[in-house]
Design a protein around this motif. Sequence first.
Motif, PDB file in Angstrom:
ATOM      1  N   HIS A 190     -18.522 -41.125 -33.490  1.00  0.00           N
ATOM      2  CA  HIS A 190     -17.614 -40.261 -32.745  1.00  0.00           C
ATOM      3  C   HIS A 190     -16.559 -39.646 -33.657  1.00  0.00           C
ATOM      4  N   LEU A 191     -16.210 -40.315 -34.765  1.00  0.00           N
ATOM      5  CA  LEU A 191     -15.266 -39.716 -35.710  1.00  0.00           C
ATOM      6  C   LEU A 191     -15.913 -38.575 -36.482  1.00  0.00           C
ATOM      7  N   LEU A 192     -17.183 -38.721 -36.826  1.00  0.00           N
ATOM      8  CA  LEU A 192     -17.882 -37.620 -37.485  1.00  0.00           C
ATOM      9  C   LEU A 192     -17.969 -36.408 -36.560  1.00  0.00           C
ATOM     10  N   MET A 193     -18.177 -36.666 -35.268  1.00  0.00           N
ATOM     11  CA  MET A 193     -18.210 -35.562 -34.314  1.00  0.00           C
ATOM     12  C   MET A 193     -16.857 -34.866 -34.248  1.00  0.00           C
ATOM     13  N   TRP A 194     -15.769 -35.653 -34.136  1.00  0.00           N
ATOM     14  CA  TRP A 194     -14.446 -35.046 -34.049  1.00  0.00           C
ATOM     15  C   TRP A 194     -14.063 -34.355 -35.350  1.00  0.00           C
ATOM     16  N   GLN A 195     -14.572 -34.814 -36.471  1.00  0.00           N
ATOM     17  CA  GLN A 195     -14.301 -34.126 -37.734  1.00  0.00           C
ATOM     18  C   GLN A 195     -14.916 -32.728 -37.728  1.00  0.00           C
ATOM     19  N   ARG A 196     -16.145 -32.600 -37.216  1.00  0.00           N
ATOM     20  CA  ARG A 196     -16.761 -31.277 -37.109  1.00  0.00           C
ATOM     21  C   ARG A 196     -16.039 -30.414 -36.080  1.00  0.00           C
ATOM     22  N   ILE A 218     -18.088 -33.475 -25.472  1.00  0.00           N
ATOM     23  CA  ILE A 218     -19.224 -34.366 -25.306  1.00  0.00           C
ATOM     24  C   ILE A 218     -19.989 -34.454 -26.617  1.00  0.00           C
ATOM     25  N   ALA A 219     -20.663 -35.582 -26.788  1.00  0.00           N
ATOM     26  CA  ALA A 219     -21.498 -35.800 -27.961  1.00  0.00           C
ATOM     27  C   ALA A 219     -22.880 -35.185 -27.713  1.00  0.00           C
ATOM     28  N   PRO A 220     -23.641 -34.889 -28.750  1.00  0.00           N
ATOM     29  CA  PRO A 220     -23.306 -35.112 -30.163  1.00  0.00           C
ATOM     30  C   PRO A 220     -22.696 -33.904 -30.855  1.00  0.00           C
ATOM     31  N   ASP A 221     -22.694 -32.731 -30.193  1.00  0.00           N
ATOM     32  CA  ASP A 221     -22.250 -31.507 -30.856  1.00  0.00           C
ATOM     33  C   ASP A 221     -20.756 -31.277 -30.747  1.00  0.00           C
ATOM     34  N   GLY A 222     -20.074 -32.024 -29.875  1.00  0.00           N
ATOM     35  CA  GLY A 222     -18.643 -31.833 -29.718  1.00  0.00           C
ATOM     36  C   GLY A 222     -18.269 -30.594 -28.935  1.00  0.00           C
ATOM     37  N   ARG A 223     -19.159 -30.113 -28.089  1.00  0.00           N
ATOM     38  CA  ARG A 223     -18.831 -28.940 -27.282  1.00  0.00           C
ATOM     39  C   ARG A 223     -17.986 -29.348 -26.079  1.00  0.00           C
ATOM     40  N   THR A 281     -20.574 -46.436 -27.656  1.00  0.00           N
ATOM     41  CA  THR A 281     -21.542 -45.391 -27.948  1.00  0.00           C
ATOM     42  C   THR A 281     -20.865 -44.282 -28.723  1.00  0.00           C
ATOM     43  N   VAL A 282     -21.608 -43.189 -28.932  1.00  0.00           N
ATOM     44  CA  VAL A 282     -21.041 -42.074 -29.678  1.00  0.00           C
ATOM     45  C   VAL A 282     -19.831 -41.508 -28.957  1.00  0.00           C
ATOM     46  N   ARG A 283     -19.852 -41.517 -27.633  1.00  0.00           N
ATOM     47  CA  ARG A 283     -18.754 -40.926 -26.883  1.00  0.00           C
ATOM     48  C   ARG A 283     -17.552 -41.851 -26.797  1.00  0.00           C
ATOM     49  N   VAL A 290      -7.440 -43.575 -27.610  1.00  0.00           N
ATOM     50  CA  VAL A 290      -6.591 -43.187 -28.733  1.00  0.00           C
ATOM     51  C   VAL A 290      -6.830 -41.717 -29.055  1.00  0.00           C
ATOM     52  N   LEU A 291      -5.775 -41.027 -29.442  1.00  0.00           N
ATOM     53  CA  LEU A 291      -5.880 -39.615 -29.794  1.00  0.00           C
ATOM     54  C   LEU A 291      -6.852 -39.440 -30.965  1.00  0.00           C
ATOM     55  N   PRO A 292      -7.847 -38.544 -30.854  1.00  0.00           N
ATOM     56  CA  PRO A 292      -8.809 -38.370 -31.958  1.00  0.00           C
ATOM     57  C   PRO A 292      -8.151 -37.979 -33.276  1.00  0.00           C
ATOM     58  N   ASP A 293      -7.113 -37.138 -33.228  1.00  0.00           N
ATOM     59  CA  ASP A 293      -6.441 -36.742 -34.468  1.00  0.00           C
ATOM     60  C   ASP A 293      -5.818 -37.945 -35.163  1.00  0.00           C
ATOM     61  N   LEU A 294      -5.299 -38.876 -34.382  1.00  0.00           N
ATOM     62  CA  LEU A 294      -4.710 -40.077 -34.963  1.00  0.00           C
ATOM     63  C   LEU A 294      -5.785 -40.934 -35.626  1.00  0.00           C
ATOM     64  N   GLU A 295      -6.942 -41.025 -34.999  1.00  0.00           N
ATOM     65  CA  GLU A 295      -8.050 -41.764 -35.607  1.00  0.00           C
ATOM     66  C   GLU A 295      -8.508 -41.117 -36.909  1.00  0.00           C
ATOM     67  N   LEU A 296      -8.617 -39.791 -36.903  1.00  0.00           N
ATOM     68  CA  LEU A 296      -9.069 -39.099 -38.109  1.00  0.00           C
ATOM     69  C   LEU A 296      -8.079 -39.278 -39.252  1.00  0.00           C
ATOM     70  N   LEU A 297      -6.786 -39.228 -38.950  1.00  0.00           N
ATOM     71  CA  LEU A 297      -5.786 -39.423 -39.996  1.00  0.00           C
ATOM     72  C   LEU A 297      -5.831 -40.846 -40.541  1.00  0.00           C
TER      73      LEU A 297
END
Length: 520
Positions: A12-18, A90-95, A220-222, A299-306
């Motif tokens: 899910h982090l790879l998805m949010w990165q894209r 939604i996964a996997p494309d992040g649309r 899961t991915v989501r 958790v906020l996705p941006d916080l996870e990515l950072l």
Amino acid sequence: MAHHFANRIPAHLLMWQRVREYAVPPSMIETATARRVVGDWAGACAAARVDVDLDLRAVRHRHGTDLVTRLRADLRRLAPDLLRWHMPRIAPDGRLRPGLTLSLARYIGSGATPLQLVVRTPPAWADAGQRMSLALWEGSGKDAPGHHPHPHPERRFRLDLHRHLWDAGRSGELGRRCGAGGAPSMAPPDRPHVPGRPGPPGTWGCAARRDLPELPDRPTVRDAPWAVASWAAEAELLLRAEGRPRGAFTVRLGARSRAVLELVAPDDSHAPTFRTLRQELSPQDVAALPVLPEAAARVLPDLELLRAGLVAPERLHPLVAAALAASGPVAASGSSPAAGPAPEPGDPHRGDPHRVECRGEVHRIALRDGVLTAIDHDPGQLRREELLVALGGPALPCLRAIEAVHRNPEALPAVRERLGHGDVAGALAVVEGLLGPGAILRDGPLREELESAAARRIDHGLFRSGLVAVHPGAGAAGGWNALDGGHTEAGHRPRLDRRTPLAVRRKRSSRARPRTGLYR
């Protein structure tokens, strides 16, 4: 070492990165911000690909001047690019999550049901361009668009309690609401992980006490880490908005799993806490309880990515980066923040020209007069070689390299990602930077992607106009006419066109098995 670290990155982090790289391009943020700061909220919505389906004059006529004044004030504070940044995906494309209606604000008027400013996403078959629409929900089915699959506001995805996710004036509250100043943890404050026994992602991390529900053991991915530390404060806001000082609420943990919790406190001077509801409730009573919004549950996705070092702060939305920076530095678990994406073919920062080994020499391929060409061959020789190829002869290595770039370039994944997220201008900029603005596309994956994106925009137009309420090709597989809902004539085979589902089109056009009609 980097290879092993990449294997441990959650999906899910790879998805949010894209998503953070392609879904909201910087050009959209700049244009929408420039229009918003001068008061042009409609222009800001247009820049962020948000259609406006409300008429302020009609609202004033039906509900009065006071309500339309509050509505106009919210529209001027609306940052549509920030709203798109925080929309559920939604996964996997992040649309964007399709067929969704979110509440942005509520307005108490003279009626029994409060009016709501809502944003809607189209269904999956009409999501070309990843456009959204802004409308006013009056609490009845009369104003609901008949062609939208879910016109009612979704309780699980509501943003009226999280104005910092779309209101530019309150975006600074993001750091406090998402817990950016604290350490990353998925356990409640009074339930730390057992030392030496870290719980798996998505669990409470404490197996000794069972008065709280178990979170899913296999995310899961989501799935994303749960923001359990803020559930009590967010539940207090939720119950207060529902007119309940204390009481029970639910948290959706999975497709068929819900946690029924209770907000308790000794008195109003103490901070509330939550616990599992001790009395049994019927499924009907559980369904009627308030639902903790998804924006507060995870958790906020941006916080996870950072924290994972997968994105640099300067690559975040400016309002998000400013809010997180004001709450204090975010500790990253990685060795260093992720660098920006590598320059793509056609990027002006990429080295130019390209070099190809041709007939024992190194030749150059570069853009000249808006077309990708082999600059070390004179035009007369290139015309003769192209004629030779048309007659079936072998092509020069330079021409083969140009042909490969036209049909299946290295930047095709980036073009596909941009088209999937609706950034047609960005995708065309990559193509023009690679092939030149005067290039003629040849048959291949690149042309197929661009043609498919153009055809799907027609489907979105049909949905917006209300001419087609379901997928135009939904009845092709079963022999139904999707446009009028009637059954087709006996023995009639629907014609293959762009509306036919991909699975049916592949089956009908497959040459894997011989057709009996071709043989006598």
